[in-house]
Design an enzyme around this catalytic site. Structure first.
Site, PDB file in Angstrom:
ATOM      1  N   LYS A   1      -1.320-114.218 -27.556  1.00 23.90           N
ATOM      2  CA  LYS A   1      -1.593-113.024 -26.950  1.00 23.90           C
ATOM      3  C   LYS A   1      -0.713-112.127 -25.890  1.00 23.90           C
ATOM      4  O   LYS A   1      -0.788-111.370 -25.509  1.00 23.90           O
ATOM      5  CB  LYS A   1      -2.938-113.402 -26.169  1.00 23.90           C
ATOM      6  CG  LYS A   1      -4.199-113.512 -26.950  1.00 23.90           C
ATOM      7  CD  LYS A   1      -5.080-112.442 -27.148  1.00 23.90           C
ATOM      8  CE  LYS A   1      -6.210-112.484 -28.051  1.00 23.90           C
ATOM      9  NZ  LYS A   1      -7.012-111.483 -28.187  1.00 23.90           N
TER      10      LYS A   1
ATOM     11  N   SER B   1      -2.846-119.440 -34.217  1.00 20.93           N
ATOM     12  CA  SER B   1      -2.865-118.633 -33.163  1.00 20.93           C
ATOM     13  C   SER B   1      -2.619-119.100 -31.467  1.00 20.93           C
ATOM     14  O   SER B   1      -2.419-118.241 -30.818  1.00 20.93           O
ATOM     15  CB  SER B   1      -3.964-117.752 -33.196  1.00 20.93           C
ATOM     16  OG  SER B   1      -5.046-118.411 -33.125  1.00 20.93           O
TER      17      SER B   1
END
Length: 402
Positions: A51, A303
């Protein structure tokens, strides 16, 4: 889709702060699933997740007069840390609205990067609604975690790094929550090589984007419930949905037990620690959710690695059960001296190790003179568990497998 040049511009920006994470061959996983598997380890990113890329690119792209007022975001944790880190880099204030049940490790991470944390709502969507309201009150710039083209362009830099390392990838497997990560990655990958297959993976407890993809129209969920909190998004974004519809080849889903099994596999066999959202791609491979016509070169995005340590024990337990290395039984036997000893003798003969046992003669559903024994066993796989069940049947025991 996101223009490739926009993604390349994002790469120039984010390279100032990000760690170019490894994209490494995974021999054990490759052998297990029969394909050439490479893992993009964004769990090793500076903030513990991908992110940071999108958040930094968005804030870096803002006009100076907007940026200096401050930024606000809603997040279950990883976007929050990315925004807080980026705001700190530019020396501007940041407020992060997080769901009330957000793991402490993610709340602490935001505070360490200088962000102000506000806890509101039961899930991301409720936190988002509050954050939008707060942004208007404060005059701060709202940084959306996925439905923003600059954010998606930042996430797309992952695909550039993957294809620099392995240019002839056949598949890229990507987690899906709100869809910003896969929108950026698929946009970059398809413009570089249109033949690449991009497969998304959702959690069964957060199915909105998959349902939308399969039905051909935007669908929302009534609620979300999954151990993969990083992709626990209730509603489908029309913005990311349109990009996914254009660029993604398929979306599959995995349940919490499969996710837990993948987390455990990565810890034990790959020496990699990931959170639930980061494990869904590997879960899809381990549980054969993606069909390959022949052996392929496959890139999987891990991720994030910001797993709540208080959940690790639960996840390991689920993973052991799913991989048939642990078994829980409730056995009904006659409540008399020697009955329990005979049961344990049978289990010993089957070489099953008892790790927990409970004895209950008070259950109202029991016949008078019977007792329930709850047993947790360490086992050596599915065949071993079947042998244990056969032995119990042979000795006339009534039992259920939990």
């Amino acid at each position: 889709m996101i223009n490739l040049e926009k993604i390349k511009e994002a790469k120039t920006r984010v390279n100032k702060v990000i760690y170019k994470t490894p994209f490494a061959y995974a021999p054990t996983l490759s052998q297990k699933v029969g394909n050439e598997i490479y893992l993009k380890k964004e769990n090793l990113q500076i903030t513990g997740a991908f992110k940071l890329r999108g958040a930094f690119n968005k804030i870096a792209s803002l006009p100076e007069e907007k940026r200096k007022k401050g930024v606000i975001a809603a997040s279950a944790g990883n976007h929050a840390q990315g925004v807080a880190f980026s705001a700190n880099y530019f020396n501007i204030p940041s407020i992060i609205v997080m769901p009330e049940a957000t793991p402490l490790t993610k709340v602490s991470g935001v505070k360490e990067y200088g962000g102000e944390v506000v806890l509101a709502g039961n899930n991301y969507d409720e936190a988002y609604e509050y954050a939008v309201k707060l942004a208007k009150e404060k005059g701060y710039e709202f940084i959306h975690p996925f439905a923003d083209f600059d954010v998606m362009a930042g996430q797309g830099t992952i695909a550039l790094e993957m294809l620099e390392r392995v240019p002839d990838l056949d598949y890229i497997i990507v987690p899906i929550g709100g869809g910003g990560l896969i929108s950026g990655i698929a946009s970059a990958a398809k413009q570089i090589n249109p033949k690449i297959k991009v497969i998304g993976v959702t959690a069964a407890g957060a199915p909105a984007m998959r349902l939308s993809f399969l039905s051909g129209s935007v669908q929302d969920s009534a609620f979300v419930k999954t151990i993969a909190d990083g992709i626990a998004v209730r509603d489908t974004s029309p913005i990311t949905y349109e990009i996914i519809k254009e660029t993604v080849d398929d979306i599959v889903e995995v349940d919490d037990e499969e996710i837990a099994n993948a987390i455990l596999f990565l810890m034990e066999r790959q020496k990699v620690v990931v959170e639930g959202a980061g494990a869904v791609g590997v879960a899809a491979l381990l549980h054969h959710k993606i069909k390959f016509s022949a052996p392929k070169k496959v890139g999987v995005v891990l991720s994030g690695g910001n797993i709540d340590v208080t959940m690790i024990n639960l996840i390991i337990e689920k993973g052991l059960l799913k991989s048939h290395r642990k078994m829980k039984l409730i056995v009904t036997l006659v409540d008399k001296p020697g009955s329990l000893m005979r049961l344990t003798e049978i289990l010993t003969e089957q070489k099953a190790n008892i790790v927990q046992i409970g004895y209950d003669r008070t259950d109202l559903n029991l016949a008078i003179g019977d007792a329930n024994v709850t047993i947790a066993l360490e086992t050596r796989g599915l065949e071993h568990q079947e042998a244990i069940k056969r032995a119990l049947h042979k000795n006339k025991y009534k039992f259920v497998v939990e």
